[in-house]
Scaffold this motif. Structure first.
Motif, short mmCIF file in Angstrom:
data_model
loop_
_atom_site.label_atom_id
_atom_site.label_comp_id
_atom_site.label_asym_id
_atom_site.label_seq_id
_atom_site.Cartn_x
_atom_site.Cartn_y
_atom_site.Cartn_z
N ARG A 124 0.81 -1.21 0.00
CA ARG A 124 0.00 0.00 0.00
C ARG A 124 0.85 1.27 0.00
O ARG A 124 0.54 2.23 -0.70
CB ARG A 124 -0.93 0.00 1.23
CG ARG A 124 -1.90 1.16 1.28
CD ARG A 124 -2.77 1.08 2.52
NE ARG A 124 -3.68 2.19 2.61
CZ ARG A 124 -4.91 2.18 2.11
NH1 ARG A 124 -5.36 1.13 1.47
NH2 ARG A 124 -5.69 3.25 2.24
N ASP A 125 1.95 1.26 0.78
CA ASP A 125 2.78 2.46 0.84
C ASP A 125 3.47 2.74 -0.49
O ASP A 125 3.68 3.89 -0.87
CB ASP A 125 3.79 2.37 1.98
CG ASP A 125 4.70 1.15 1.88
OD1 ASP A 125 4.33 0.21 1.14
OD2 ASP A 125 5.75 1.15 2.53
N CYS A 185 0.89 4.17 -2.81
CA CYS A 185 0.62 5.55 -2.40
C CYS A 185 1.67 6.48 -3.00
O CYS A 185 1.33 7.58 -3.47
CB CYS A 185 0.62 5.64 -0.88
SG CYS A 185 -0.06 7.18 -0.24
N ARG A 217 -9.43 1.70 -4.27
CA ARG A 217 -9.54 1.79 -2.81
C ARG A 217 -8.58 2.83 -2.25
O ARG A 217 -8.95 3.63 -1.38
CB ARG A 217 -9.27 0.43 -2.17
CG ARG A 217 -10.42 -0.56 -2.29
CD ARG A 217 -10.22 -1.73 -1.34
NE ARG A 217 -8.98 -2.45 -1.64
CZ ARG A 217 -8.89 -3.46 -2.51
NH1 ARG A 217 -9.96 -3.86 -3.16
NH2 ARG A 217 -7.74 -4.07 -2.71
N LEU A 218 -7.35 2.81 -2.75
CA LEU A 218 -6.36 3.74 -2.24
C LEU A 218 -6.74 5.18 -2.58
O LEU A 218 -6.66 6.08 -1.73
CB LEU A 218 -4.99 3.42 -2.85
CG LEU A 218 -3.80 4.18 -2.25
CD1 LEU A 218 -3.59 3.79 -0.80
CD2 LEU A 218 -2.54 3.91 -3.05
N GLU A 268 -9.76 6.07 -0.30
CA GLU A 268 -9.74 5.84 1.14
C GLU A 268 -8.46 6.27 1.83
O GLU A 268 -8.34 6.08 3.05
CB GLU A 268 -9.99 4.35 1.42
CG GLU A 268 -11.32 3.83 0.88
CD GLU A 268 -11.45 2.32 1.00
OE1 GLU A 268 -10.55 1.69 1.63
OE2 GLU A 268 -12.43 1.78 0.47
N GLU A 269 -7.51 6.84 1.10
CA GLU A 269 -6.26 7.27 1.73
C GLU A 269 -6.22 8.79 1.83
O GLU A 269 -5.86 9.49 0.87
CB GLU A 269 -5.06 6.75 0.93
CG GLU A 269 -3.70 7.16 1.51
CD GLU A 269 -3.61 6.89 3.00
OE1 GLU A 269 -3.65 7.88 3.77
OE2 GLU A 269 -3.51 5.71 3.38
N LEU A 297 -3.27 11.19 0.56
CA LEU A 297 -3.13 11.56 -0.86
C LEU A 297 -3.76 12.91 -1.14
O LEU A 297 -3.45 13.55 -2.15
CB LEU A 297 -3.77 10.50 -1.75
CG LEU A 297 -2.99 9.22 -2.02
CD1 LEU A 297 -3.85 8.24 -2.80
CD2 LEU A 297 -1.70 9.52 -2.78
N ARG A 311 -12.39 13.27 0.14
CA ARG A 311 -11.42 12.17 0.27
C ARG A 311 -10.33 12.49 1.29
O ARG A 311 -9.70 11.58 1.80
CB ARG A 311 -10.80 11.85 -1.09
CG ARG A 311 -11.78 11.22 -2.07
CD ARG A 311 -11.11 10.87 -3.38
NE ARG A 311 -12.07 10.35 -4.34
CZ ARG A 311 -11.76 9.76 -5.49
NH1 ARG A 311 -10.48 9.63 -5.82
NH2 ARG A 311 -12.70 9.34 -6.30
#
Length: 202
Positions: free
Chosen positions: A19-20, A23, A47-48, A51-52, A55, A85
Motif C-alpha cells: 500500500r505504501d 501511495c 480503494r487507495l 480511502e487514503e 493523498l 477524500r
C-alpha cells in the motif's frame, strides 16, 4: 522492441504492490487525473484513491483546465470529491472557488492552512466571508487571483480578525487599503503582504 524478461517480471501483478508503494506511485499522478479515472485502474488503486486521506492532504486542481469542466457543476464536483477524500485532513487547496464551494471548503477542511484561489471570484457578501474566516482559524496563507476574493476592506478585516495565523496574504491587484486603521492592523499582523497575484507555495 521485445525485451527478453524473466517470466516472473513479465507476470508481475502491479496491483499487489504494498500500500505504501502504491501511495507513492499515485502521489506522482496529477490529482485531477486521479479523479477523472486514473484512480480506477484496478480495485487496489480505486480503494487507495478513495480511502487514503494523505493523498489529498495538499489538493492542487489548478491544472484541471479541461474545457468540459468549465461549468461550475463539473469543477465543483471534482473539487468536492477531493476535499471529501481528505477526510478533514486537507491542509492546502489550490484551484477554483465560488461562494458555495468556499463555504463547503471551510466547513469540510478544518485543518486548512493555505488557500490559493486561481479563478476570478468576487463577492459582495461580507457575511459569507466572515463565516468562512471564522472556520479557518489555522489559515496561514491566502493567495488570490487578480480579480479575487477580497475587494472590500470589510472582507479583509474579517480575515485579520478571525485568522490570526495568516502570515502571507497576496491579494493580487484587487485590494487597495484606504482605511488607515485597517492598513496599520494588516501591516502589523501579516508578515508578507503582497498585491502581485503571484503564488509562493507552502
Amino acid at each position: 522492441m521485445h525485451l527478453d524478461l524473466p517470466w516472473s517480471a513479465e507476470q508481475r501483478n502491479w496491483a499487489a504492490l504494498p500500500r505504501d508503494v502504491l501511495c507513492i506511485i499515485l502521489s506522482f499522478v496529477p490529482q485531477a487525473d486521479i479523479l477523472r479515472g486514473a484512480g480506477f485502474v484496478c480495485a487496489s488503486w480505486r480503494r487507495l484513491a478513495q480511502e487514503e486521506p494523505l493523498l489529498w492532504r495538499r489538493i492542487d486542481l489548478a491544472a484541471a483546465t479541461d474545457e468540459n469542466e468549465d461549468a461550475p457543476a463539473r469543477w465543483q464536483a471534482m473539487a468536492r470529491a477531493a476535499v471529501l477524500r481528505s477526510a478533514g485532513r486537507c491542509e492546502s487547496f489550490r484551484g477554483r472557488v465560488n461562494g458555495k464551494f468556499l463555504l463547503f471548503l471551510a466547513h469540510s477542511a478544518p485543518s486548512l492552512r493555505s488557500i490559493h484561489v486561481t479563478s476570478r471570484f468576487t463577492t459582495s457578501s461580507n457575511k459569507l466571508i466572515r463565516v468562512v474566516a471564522k472556520k479557518l482559524s489555522l489559515l496561514e496563507q491566502l493567495v488570490l487571483s487578480d480579480d479575487g476574493l477580497i475587494y472590500r476592506e470589510a472582507s479583509l478585516a474579517a480575515f485579520v480578525e478571525h485568522c490570526p495565523r495568516v502570515e502571507l496574504l497576496d491579494s493580487g491587484r484587487c485590494l487597495h487599503l484606504s482605511d488607515r486603521t485597517l492598513r496599520t492592523m494588516v501591516e502589523s499582523s501579516i508578515k508578507d503582504l503582497r498585491r502581485t497575484g503571484r503564488f509562493r507555495g507552502p
